[in-house]
Design a protein around this motif. Structure first.
Motif, PDB file in Angstrom:
ATOM      1  N   GLY A 135       0.790  -1.223   0.000  1.00 59.41           N
ATOM      2  CA  GLY A 135       0.000   0.000   0.000  1.00 59.41           C
ATOM      3  C   GLY A 135       0.825   1.276   0.000  1.00 59.41           C
ATOM      4  N   ALA A 136       2.106   1.162   0.247  1.00 60.88           N
ATOM      5  CA  ALA A 136       2.977   2.337   0.291  1.00 60.88           C
ATOM      6  C   ALA A 136       3.462   2.702  -1.102  1.00 60.88           C
ATOM      7  CB  ALA A 136       4.164   2.076   1.209  1.00 60.88           C
ATOM      8  N   LEU A 137       3.992   3.921  -1.198  1.00 58.91           N
ATOM      9  CA  LEU A 137       4.544   4.406  -2.463  1.00 58.91           C
ATOM     10  C   LEU A 137       5.813   3.626  -2.822  1.00 58.91           C
ATOM     11  CD1 LEU A 137       4.771   6.648  -4.742  1.00 58.91           C
ATOM     12  CD2 LEU A 137       6.223   7.876  -3.099  1.00 58.91           C
ATOM     13  N   VAL A 138       5.923   3.285  -4.104  1.00 58.59           N
ATOM     14  CA  VAL A 138       7.147   2.675  -4.617  1.00 58.59           C
ATOM     15  C   VAL A 138       7.920   3.728  -5.400  1.00 58.59           C
ATOM     16  CG1 VAL A 138       8.130   0.922  -6.149  1.00 58.59           C
ATOM     17  CG2 VAL A 138       6.094   0.393  -4.784  1.00 58.59           C
ATOM     18  N   GLY A 173       0.226  -0.375 -13.228  1.00 56.10           N
ATOM     19  CA  GLY A 173       0.111   0.849 -12.438  1.00 56.10           C
ATOM     20  C   GLY A 173       1.401   1.624 -12.256  1.00 56.10           C
ATOM     21  N   PHE A 174       2.456   1.217 -12.920  1.00 57.36           N
ATOM     22  CA  PHE A 174       3.731   1.920 -12.819  1.00 57.36           C
ATOM     23  C   PHE A 174       3.795   3.098 -13.789  1.00 57.36           C
ATOM     24  CE2 PHE A 174       6.382  -0.426  -9.946  1.00 57.36           C
ATOM     25  CZ  PHE A 174       5.814  -1.691  -9.894  1.00 57.36           C
ATOM     26  N   GLU A 175       4.557   4.090 -13.419  1.00 54.94           N
ATOM     27  CA  GLU A 175       4.834   5.198 -14.318  1.00 54.94           C
ATOM     28  C   GLU A 175       6.226   5.742 -14.034  1.00 54.94           C
ATOM     29  OE1 GLU A 175       1.537   7.842 -13.486  1.00 54.94           O
ATOM     30  OE2 GLU A 175       2.814   9.095 -12.224  1.00 54.94           O
ATOM     31  N   ALA A 176       6.761   6.483 -14.984  1.00 52.21           N
ATOM     32  CA  ALA A 176       8.088   7.061 -14.823  1.00 52.21           C
ATOM     33  C   ALA A 176       8.105   8.417 -15.513  1.00 52.21           C
ATOM     34  CB  ALA A 176       9.161   6.156 -15.413  1.00 52.21           C
ATOM     35  N   GLU A 177       8.907   9.326 -14.975  1.00 52.14           N
ATOM     36  CA  GLU A 177       8.995  10.659 -15.544  1.00 52.14           C
ATOM     37  C   GLU A 177      10.410  10.940 -16.007  1.00 52.14           C
ATOM     38  OE1 GLU A 177       7.620  13.800 -13.017  1.00 52.14           O
ATOM     39  OE2 GLU A 177       7.648  15.281 -14.641  1.00 52.14           O
ATOM     40  N   ALA A 191       1.910  -0.070  -3.443  1.00 54.78           N
ATOM     41  CA  ALA A 191       2.570  -1.345  -3.738  1.00 54.78           C
ATOM     42  C   ALA A 191       1.660  -2.530  -3.441  1.00 54.78           C
ATOM     43  CB  ALA A 191       3.853  -1.480  -2.918  1.00 54.78           C
ATOM     44  N   HIS A 192       1.754  -3.540  -4.292  1.00 53.14           N
ATOM     45  CA  HIS A 192       1.085  -4.817  -4.067  1.00 53.14           C
ATOM     46  C   HIS A 192       2.127  -5.879  -3.806  1.00 53.14           C
ATOM     47  CE1 HIS A 192      -2.538  -3.449  -6.727  1.00 53.14           C
ATOM     48  NE2 HIS A 192      -2.475  -2.809  -5.582  1.00 53.14           N
ATOM     49  N   MET A 193       1.721  -6.929  -3.148  1.00 51.59           N
ATOM     50  CA  MET A 193       2.646  -8.027  -2.884  1.00 51.59           C
ATOM     51  C   MET A 193       3.217  -8.578  -4.193  1.00 51.59           C
ATOM     52  SD  MET A 193       2.795  -8.281   0.373  1.00 51.59           S
ATOM     53  CE  MET A 193       3.601  -9.859   0.595  1.00 51.59           C
ATOM     54  N   SER A 194       2.397  -8.570  -5.218  1.00 51.48           N
ATOM     55  CA  SER A 194       2.819  -9.130  -6.508  1.00 51.48           C
ATOM     56  C   SER A 194       3.871  -8.273  -7.216  1.00 51.48           C
ATOM     57  CB  SER A 194       1.607  -9.295  -7.426  1.00 51.48           C
ATOM     58  OG  SER A 194       0.991  -8.041  -7.650  1.00 51.48           O
ATOM     59  N   ASP A 195       4.157  -7.079  -6.683  1.00 47.93           N
ATOM     60  CA  ASP A 195       5.184  -6.219  -7.291  1.00 47.93           C
ATOM     61  C   ASP A 195       6.598  -6.635  -6.888  1.00 47.93           C
ATOM     62  OD1 ASP A 195       3.058  -3.342  -6.770  1.00 47.93           O
ATOM     63  OD2 ASP A 195       3.275  -4.591  -8.571  1.00 47.93           O
ATOM     64  N   ALA A 196       6.708  -7.537  -5.936  1.00 53.22           N
ATOM     65  CA  ALA A 196       8.033  -7.980  -5.492  1.00 53.22           C
ATOM     66  C   ALA A 196       8.759  -8.641  -6.658  1.00 53.22           C
ATOM     67  CB  ALA A 196       7.896  -8.953  -4.336  1.00 53.22           C
ATOM     68  N   GLY A 215      21.107  -1.035 -15.985  1.00 52.34           N
ATOM     69  CA  GLY A 215      21.597  -0.798 -14.640  1.00 52.34           C
ATOM     70  C   GLY A 215      21.772  -2.116 -13.904  1.00 52.34           C
ATOM     71  N   ALA A 216      22.299  -2.044 -12.713  1.00 54.87           N
ATOM     72  CA  ALA A 216      22.585  -3.252 -11.931  1.00 54.87           C
ATOM     73  C   ALA A 216      21.332  -3.877 -11.345  1.00 54.87           C
ATOM     74  CB  ALA A 216      23.582  -2.935 -10.828  1.00 54.87           C
ATOM     75  N   GLY A 217      20.230  -3.139 -11.391  1.00 55.58           N
ATOM     76  CA  GLY A 217      18.978  -3.697 -10.891  1.00 55.58           C
ATOM     77  C   GLY A 217      18.677  -3.267  -9.465  1.00 55.58           C
ATOM     78  N   THR A 218      17.398  -3.216  -9.152  1.00 56.34           N
ATOM     79  CA  THR A 218      16.920  -2.937  -7.789  1.00 56.34           C
ATOM     80  C   THR A 218      15.919  -4.009  -7.427  1.00 56.34           C
ATOM     81  OG1 THR A 218      17.184  -0.537  -7.998  1.00 56.34           O
ATOM     82  CG2 THR A 218      15.693  -1.340  -6.284  1.00 56.34           C
ATOM     83  N   ARG A 219      16.189  -4.672  -6.306  1.00 53.39           N
ATOM     84  CA  ARG A 219      15.268  -5.714  -5.856  1.00 53.39           C
ATOM     85  C   ARG A 219      14.233  -5.084  -4.935  1.00 53.39           C
ATOM     86  NH1 ARG A 219      17.612 -11.391  -4.666  1.00 53.39           N
ATOM     87  NH2 ARG A 219      17.655 -11.181  -6.912  1.00 53.39           N
ATOM     88  N   LEU A 220      12.993  -5.186  -5.324  1.00 48.27           N
ATOM     89  CA  LEU A 220      11.894  -4.626  -4.535  1.00 48.27           C
ATOM     90  C   LEU A 220      11.267  -5.713  -3.683  1.00 48.27           C
ATOM     91  CD1 LEU A 220       9.932  -2.274  -3.873  1.00 48.27           C
ATOM     92  CD2 LEU A 220       8.524  -3.066  -5.786  1.00 48.27           C
ATOM     93  N   THR A 221      11.193  -5.457  -2.390  1.00 47.52           N
ATOM     94  CA  THR A 221      10.505  -6.341  -1.452  1.00 47.52           C
ATOM     95  C   THR A 221       9.273  -5.612  -0.942  1.00 47.52           C
ATOM     96  OG1 THR A 221      12.612  -7.318  -0.777  1.00 47.52           O
ATOM     97  CG2 THR A 221      10.730  -7.645   0.685  1.00 47.52           C
ATOM     98  N   VAL A 222       8.153  -6.308  -0.881  1.00 46.82           N
ATOM     99  CA  VAL A 222       6.915  -5.715  -0.377  1.00 46.82           C
ATOM    100  C   VAL A 222       6.506  -6.474   0.879  1.00 46.82           C
ATOM    101  CG1 VAL A 222       4.525  -5.115  -0.899  1.00 46.82           C
ATOM    102  CG2 VAL A 222       6.254  -5.083  -2.719  1.00 46.82           C
ATOM    103  N   LYS A 223       6.420  -5.750   1.975  1.00 47.16           N
ATOM    104  CA  LYS A 223       6.075  -6.356   3.257  1.00 47.16           C
ATOM    105  C   LYS A 223       4.574  -6.271   3.494  1.00 47.16           C
ATOM    106  CE  LYS A 223       8.778  -3.415   5.113  1.00 47.16           C
ATOM    107  NZ  LYS A 223       9.536  -2.553   6.071  1.00 47.16           N
ATOM    108  N   PRO A 224       3.997  -7.320   4.067  1.00 46.41           N
ATOM    109  CA  PRO A 224       2.545  -7.276   4.320  1.00 46.41           C
ATOM    110  C   PRO A 224       2.190  -6.280   5.424  1.00 46.41           C
ATOM    111  CG  PRO A 224       3.497  -9.365   5.039  1.00 46.41           C
ATOM    112  CD  PRO A 224       4.611  -8.603   4.389  1.00 46.41           C
TER     113      PRO A 224
END
Lengths: 115, 113
Positions: free
Chosen positions: B16-19, B62-66, B81-86, B104-113
């Motif tokens: 539910g938080a901003l990514v 639901g993603f966007e970039a500027e 954020a949704h859990m499925s965005d991990a 880029g080297a990548g960013t690992r996104l973790t979504v906590k319940p």
């Protein structure tokens, strides 16, 4: 329209053996790219090919690695005399000639394990 | 030469938080910029791309970039954020002068319940 296909999905080789990874681009795509992804790392560009031509191989190791994209058939990434450090996921991508933005479409990857 | 830098190899947010995933690029010519997502043991899937049209780009899920030229940035955001965005997220750059794409080297996104 089938996507980019790679086979095998998993490949296990012993040190010193050869590994052959195949990539069939999307229909209508004549540009192929190979990338390597080491564990916990991003994608590293290896080579860019068009039909029967290597355009840019600046990311390819100088020894043991070679790539081809023949007029007929898939692109092949060949690794001779594999070593443990070659264990990685190898991704192929393709794009269409003259495509604006050069968007690349990725295959599911081949995960190579060297024992 | 072109390159991208992703700030933060790991980002953790609550559901539910901003990514916000950061990407800065370097290019001497007008760039094309991309965000890809990679789920475990899968290939890369295109989320969105910037091709010199609108600077605010909307993508899938639901993603966007500027695109901000003054800041040489192309940060990826999602309001909730949704859990499925991990997953692992990669920023990439190319241009009319280059057919290959630099990641880029990548960013690992973790979504906590």
């Amino acid at each position: 329209n089938a996507g980019v296909m790679q086979n095998p999905r998993h490949l296990v080789r012993r040190r010193g053996q050869e590994a052959r990874l195949r990539c069939s681009p999307m229909k209508g795509h004549s540009h192929v790219y190979w990338y390597r992804q080491l564990p916990e790392e991003g994608l590293k560009f290896m080579v860019y090919l068009q039909k029967e031509n290597i355009i840019d191989e600046s990311g390819m190791p100088k020894e043991r690695f070679s790539a081809e994209f023949p007029k007929e058939g898939p692109s092949i990434l060949r690794i001779q005399q594999v070593v443990r450090g070659d264990s990685a996921a190898y991704f192929c991508a393709s794009s269409a000639p003259g495509q604006r933005s050069n968007e690349q479409f990725f295959g599911p990857g081949t995960r190579l394990t060297v024992l | 030469a072109q390159s991208v830098t992703q700030l933060g190899s790991h980002v953790s947010v609550s559901e539910g938080a901003l990514v916000l995933l950061r990407c800065n690029y370097s290019s001497s010519v007008p760039p094309y910029l991309f965000w890809y997502v990679q789920y475990p043991n899968q290939g890369l899937q295109l989320l969105l791309k910037y091709t010199s049209a609108a600077t605010l780009v909307k993508g899938i899920n639901g993603f966007e970039a500027e695109f901000k030229k003054s800041e040489t940035s192309f940060h990826l955001t999602k309001p909730s954020a949704h859990m499925s965005d991990a997953a692992e997220y990669f920023c990439a750059v190319s241009s009319d002068n280059n057919n290959d794409m630099r990641f880029g080297a990548g960013t690992r996104l973790t979504v906590k319940p």
